[in-house]
Write a protein that holds these residues in place. Structure first.
Motif, PDB file in Angstrom:
ATOM      1  N   ARG A  65       0.829  -1.210   0.000  1.00 26.75           N
ATOM      2  CA  ARG A  65       0.000   0.000   0.000  1.00 26.75           C
ATOM      3  C   ARG A  65       0.865   1.263   0.000  1.00 26.75           C
ATOM      4  O   ARG A  65       0.635   2.192  -0.778  1.00 26.75           O
ATOM      5  N   ILE A  66       1.875   1.281   0.862  1.00 24.62           N
ATOM      6  CA  ILE A  66       2.721   2.465   0.976  1.00 24.62           C
ATOM      7  C   ILE A  66       3.557   2.666  -0.280  1.00 24.62           C
ATOM      8  O   ILE A  66       3.746   3.798  -0.751  1.00 24.62           O
ATOM      9  N   ILE A  67       4.032   1.570  -0.860  1.00 25.19           N
ATOM     10  CA  ILE A  67       4.852   1.679  -2.069  1.00 25.19           C
ATOM     11  C   ILE A  67       4.032   2.218  -3.231  1.00 25.19           C
ATOM     12  O   ILE A  67       4.523   3.014  -4.044  1.00 25.19           O
ATOM     13  N   LYS A  68       2.752   1.833  -3.330  1.00 23.13           N
ATOM     14  CA  LYS A  68       1.884   2.375  -4.382  1.00 23.13           C
ATOM     15  C   LYS A  68       1.736   3.883  -4.235  1.00 23.13           C
ATOM     16  O   LYS A  68       1.810   4.634  -5.215  1.00 23.13           O
ATOM     17  N   GLN A  69       1.547   4.349  -3.003  1.00 26.74           N
ATOM     18  CA  GLN A  69       1.440   5.783  -2.763  1.00 26.74           C
ATOM     19  C   GLN A  69       2.763   6.479  -3.060  1.00 26.74           C
ATOM     20  O   GLN A  69       2.792   7.550  -3.692  1.00 26.74           O
ATOM     21  N   THR A  70       3.850   5.877  -2.614  1.00 26.23           N
ATOM     22  CA  THR A  70       5.178   6.451  -2.821  1.00 26.23           C
ATOM     23  C   THR A  70       5.524   6.522  -4.302  1.00 26.23           C
ATOM     24  O   THR A  70       6.129   7.497  -4.764  1.00 26.23           O
ATOM     25  N   ALA A  71       5.137   5.492  -5.053  1.00 23.87           N
ATOM     26  CA  ALA A  71       5.402   5.475  -6.488  1.00 23.87           C
ATOM     27  C   ALA A  71       4.667   6.624  -7.188  1.00 23.87           C
ATOM     28  O   ALA A  71       5.214   7.268  -8.091  1.00 23.87           O
ATOM     29  N   PHE A  72       3.439   6.886  -6.760  1.00 24.66           N
ATOM     30  CA  PHE A  72       2.659   7.979  -7.354  1.00 24.66           C
ATOM     31  C   PHE A  72       3.337   9.322  -7.079  1.00 24.66           C
ATOM     32  O   PHE A  72       3.469  10.169  -7.969  1.00 24.66           O
ATOM     33  N   ILE A  73       3.797   9.495  -5.839  1.00 27.58           N
ATOM     34  CA  ILE A  73       4.492  10.739  -5.470  1.00 27.58           C
ATOM     35  C   ILE A  73       5.799  10.865  -6.249  1.00 27.58           C
ATOM     36  O   ILE A  73       6.128  11.933  -6.772  1.00 27.58           O
ATOM     37  N   GLY A  74       6.549   9.757  -6.342  1.00 27.44           N
ATOM     38  CA  GLY A  74       7.802   9.777  -7.079  1.00 27.44           C
ATOM     39  C   GLY A  74       7.591  10.087  -8.551  1.00 27.44           C
ATOM     40  O   GLY A  74       8.408  10.777  -9.175  1.00 27.44           O
ATOM     41  N   PHE A  75       6.487   9.581  -9.119  1.00 28.51           N
ATOM     42  CA  PHE A  75       6.180   9.856 -10.523  1.00 28.51           C
ATOM     43  C   PHE A  75       5.986  11.355 -10.747  1.00 28.51           C
ATOM     44  O   PHE A  75       6.510  11.918 -11.717  1.00 28.51           O
ATOM     45  N   LEU A  76       5.252  12.000  -9.852  1.00 28.29           N
ATOM     46  CA  LEU A  76       4.987  13.433 -10.009  1.00 28.29           C
ATOM     47  C   LEU A  76       6.214  14.290  -9.702  1.00 28.29           C
ATOM     48  O   LEU A  76       6.545  15.215 -10.453  1.00 28.29           O
ATOM     49  N   LEU A  77       6.897  13.974  -8.580  1.00 32.33           N
ATOM     50  CA  LEU A  77       7.997  14.822  -8.120  1.00 32.33           C
ATOM     51  C   LEU A  77       9.290  14.583  -8.895  1.00 32.33           C
ATOM     52  O   LEU A  77       9.931  15.538  -9.353  1.00 32.33           O
ATOM     53  N   LEU A  78       9.675  13.322  -9.020  1.00 31.12           N
ATOM     54  CA  LEU A  78      10.981  13.019  -9.574  1.00 31.12           C
ATOM     55  C   LEU A  78      10.959  12.665 -11.054  1.00 31.12           C
ATOM     56  O   LEU A  78      12.015  12.688 -11.695  1.00 31.12           O
ATOM     57  N   PHE A  79       9.773  12.337 -11.594  1.00 29.28           N
ATOM     58  CA  PHE A  79       9.724  12.096 -13.037  1.00 29.28           C
ATOM     59  C   PHE A  79       9.153  13.293 -13.787  1.00 29.28           C
ATOM     60  O   PHE A  79       9.852  13.916 -14.588  1.00 29.28           O
ATOM     61  N   VAL A  80       7.903  13.651 -13.542  1.00 31.33           N
ATOM     62  CA  VAL A  80       7.285  14.722 -14.325  1.00 31.33           C
ATOM     63  C   VAL A  80       8.054  16.039 -14.160  1.00 31.33           C
ATOM     64  O   VAL A  80       8.434  16.687 -15.150  1.00 31.33           O
ATOM     65  N   ASP A  81       8.315  16.427 -12.911  1.00 34.14           N
ATOM     66  CA  ASP A  81       9.008  17.696 -12.688  1.00 34.14           C
ATOM     67  C   ASP A  81      10.451  17.642 -13.183  1.00 34.14           C
ATOM     68  O   ASP A  81      10.919  18.553 -13.877  1.00 34.14           O
ATOM     69  N   MET A  82      11.180  16.584 -12.852  1.00 33.36           N
ATOM     70  CA  MET A  82      12.572  16.501 -13.270  1.00 33.36           C
ATOM     71  C   MET A  82      12.697  16.292 -14.777  1.00 33.36           C
ATOM     72  O   MET A  82      13.640  16.793 -15.408  1.00 33.36           O
ATOM     73  N   ALA A  83      11.766  15.557 -15.380  1.00 34.35           N
ATOM     74  CA  ALA A  83      11.786  15.385 -16.836  1.00 34.35           C
ATOM     75  C   ALA A  83      11.603  16.736 -17.517  1.00 34.35           C
ATOM     76  O   ALA A  83      12.264  17.035 -18.533  1.00 34.35           O
ATOM     77  N   ALA A  84      10.712  17.563 -16.957  1.00 36.04           N
ATOM     78  CA  ALA A  84      10.511  18.906 -17.506  1.00 36.04           C
ATOM     79  C   ALA A  84      11.806  19.711 -17.427  1.00 36.04           C
ATOM     80  O   ALA A  84      12.228  20.348 -18.402  1.00 36.04           O
ATOM     81  N   ILE A  85      12.455  19.681 -16.259  1.00 37.27           N
ATOM     82  CA  ILE A  85      13.694  20.437 -16.061  1.00 37.27           C
ATOM     83  C   ILE A  85      14.798  19.960 -17.013  1.00 37.27           C
ATOM     84  O   ILE A  85      15.443  20.757 -17.699  1.00 37.27           O
ATOM     85  N   ILE A  86      15.003  18.638 -17.062  1.00 36.37           N
ATOM     86  CA  ILE A  86      16.088  18.095 -17.885  1.00 36.37           C
ATOM     87  C   ILE A  86      15.822  18.355 -19.366  1.00 36.37           C
ATOM     88  O   ILE A  86      16.721  18.776 -20.106  1.00 36.37           O
ATOM     89  N   TRP A  87      14.593  18.110 -19.820  1.00 33.86           N
ATOM     90  CA  TRP A  87      14.277  18.302 -21.241  1.00 33.86           C
ATOM     91  C   TRP A  87      14.432  19.760 -21.654  1.00 33.86           C
ATOM     92  O   TRP A  87      15.016  20.066 -22.698  1.00 33.86           O
ATOM     93  N   VAL A  88      13.953  20.668 -20.811  1.00 30.69           N
ATOM     94  CA  VAL A  88      13.982  22.092 -21.146  1.00 30.69           C
ATOM     95  C   VAL A  88      15.403  22.651 -21.132  1.00 30.69           C
ATOM     96  O   VAL A  88      15.735  23.555 -21.903  1.00 30.69           O
ATOM     97  N   GLU A  89      16.267  22.091 -20.289  1.00 32.67           N
ATOM     98  CA  GLU A  89      17.634  22.608 -20.225  1.00 32.67           C
ATOM     99  C   GLU A  89      18.429  22.353 -21.504  1.00 32.67           C
ATOM    100  O   GLU A  89      19.558  22.820 -21.646  1.00 32.67           O
ATOM    101  N   GLN A  90      17.834  21.646 -22.465  1.00 34.92           N
ATOM    102  CA  GLN A  90      18.485  21.493 -23.762  1.00 34.92           C
ATOM    103  C   GLN A  90      18.535  22.803 -24.524  1.00 34.92           C
ATOM    104  O   GLN A  90      19.437  23.022 -25.335  1.00 34.92           O
ATOM    105  N   PHE A  91      17.582  23.695 -24.256  1.00 37.58           N
ATOM    106  CA  PHE A  91      17.516  24.930 -25.048  1.00 37.58           C
ATOM    107  C   PHE A  91      17.186  26.186 -24.242  1.00 37.58           C
ATOM    108  O   PHE A  91      17.077  27.271 -24.810  1.00 37.58           O
ATOM    109  N   ILE A  92      17.036  26.060 -22.924  1.00 45.18           N
ATOM    110  CA  ILE A  92      16.843  27.223 -22.062  1.00 45.18           C
ATOM    111  C   ILE A  92      17.918  27.203 -20.985  1.00 45.18           C
ATOM    112  O   ILE A  92      18.235  26.149 -20.432  1.00 45.18           O
TER     113      ILE A  92
END
Length: 334
Positions: free
Chosen positions: A69-96
């Motif tokens: 149960r806790i890992i499912k919740q943690t995975a959801f948080i990790g997806f938003l914090l460390l994937f979506v946000d960090m993917a945005a940062i890393i991808w954008v730093e190619q040209f900004i």
């Protein structure tokens, strides 16, 4: 957390140095790593490696590693914090520029005010918070304007605008993940079994690493990846992000948040963008304009106003500006 004097001033200062400077420098090192790695390959290698190291540490410490149960919740948080946000940062730093990306990340405070529904009455009845919110939007608009004005090429201009929008989406994902953790996960933790915070962090990194890996496979980044083109400097930047950016900095943050007031620890948000802009100015070819500097100070001042009530009400922040008696202060650290 025990109240022992071994929480020396030197250790505390070192931990603050790490979350102030190291976290601020990660934007620069992402920029350097992207010279040899494509964005999603970079994210995959960074978080998978960091998660393996962290999980091995947790195993050695004897922490419990599994709770479905806790890992499912943690995975959801990790997806938003460390994937979506960090993917945005890393991808954008190619040209900004990395400095601009860091300033936009600091502007995430805007979305906390907007999406934190239980705090709406408190936030929107506070004049400093409302003024800070307005200034925050003005700062973001200034940065948008700067990116539009910095180039006359239509396609490059469009890409920069898309990048700024992607950064906003990433900040919103960070906010929603944080609020989910605050209002949903913490409530359930108080009612039952929990995992150690380091274990949950490792699972968050595993989630992010797998998500980055899936996208890299899907969009062909691995098939076009040429490992021989990666320089020692690029590998060094990746190792820095894994060890210092993902493991050391976050560990220092977790330690500080347990022994120091959250309002005091949150001041890293004011230093990170300044560090990122300085490194961008001195060690890259990025041009730092007056409009960028203006946007930086407008955003940071807006963040200060949006947190004004927290700082005003924090006796610990007030104590920072008073003469301190070391023995008494050490005995009050919790």
């Amino acid at each position: 957390m025990s109240t022992k004097s071994e929480h020396s001033t030197y250790l505390i200062l070192f931990a603050y140095f790490v979350i102030y400077v190291v976290w601020g420098s990660t934007y620069f090192f992402i920029h350097k790593a992207l010279e040899g790695f494509s964005p999603f390959v970079l994210g995959s290698l960074r978080f998978i490696a960091a998660s393996i190291i962290l999980m091995m540490y947790c195993k050695m410490k004897g922490y419990k590693l599994w709770n479905k149960r806790i890992i499912k919740q943690t995975a959801f948080i990790g997806f938003l914090l460390l994937f979506v946000d960090m993917a945005a940062i890393i991808w954008v730093e190619q040209f900004i520029a990395s400095g601009i990306v860091a300033i936009m990340a600091a502007a995430a405070a805007i979305w906390f005010i907007i999406f934190d529904k239980p705090k709406w009455k408190q936030n929107f009845s506070s004049l400093p918070t409302v003024v800070g919110l307005i200034l925050g939007f003005i700062g973001v608009i200034l940065l948008f304007a700067e990116q539009i004005m910095v180039t006359s090429d239509t396609s490059s201009k469009s890409l920069k605008i898309i990048g700024m929008i992607v950064l906003i989406i990433g900040s919103i994902a960070w906010t929603l993940g944080s609020l989910y953790s605050k209002y949903v996960v913490e409530k359930e933790e108080n009612q039952g079994e929990d995992l150690h915070i380091m274990v949950k962090t490792a699972w968050q990194m595993i989630t992010a690493g797998l998500a980055f890996n899936f996208v890299a496979l899907f969009n062909g980044e691995y098939s076009s990846f040429d490992i021989t083109a990666v320089t020692i400097e690029n590998w060094g930047a990746l190792i820095y992000l894994i060890t210092f950016g993902s493991i050391l900095a976050f560990s220092c943050y977790l330690w500080l948040i347990q022994i120091r007031p959250a309002t005091e620890v949150s001041t890293y948000a004011y230093v990170n963008p300044i560090v990122a802009v300085a490194l961008s100015y001195f060690f890259t070819d990025d041009v730092i304009t007056e409009l960028q500097i203006t946007g930086l100070f407008v955003v940071l001042f807006s963040v200060l106003l949006m947190n004004w009530n927290l700082y005003r009400d924090s006796k610990y922040i007030r104590k920072l500006f008073k003469p301190k008696h070391s023995k008494k202060r050490l005995s009050n650290i919790h």
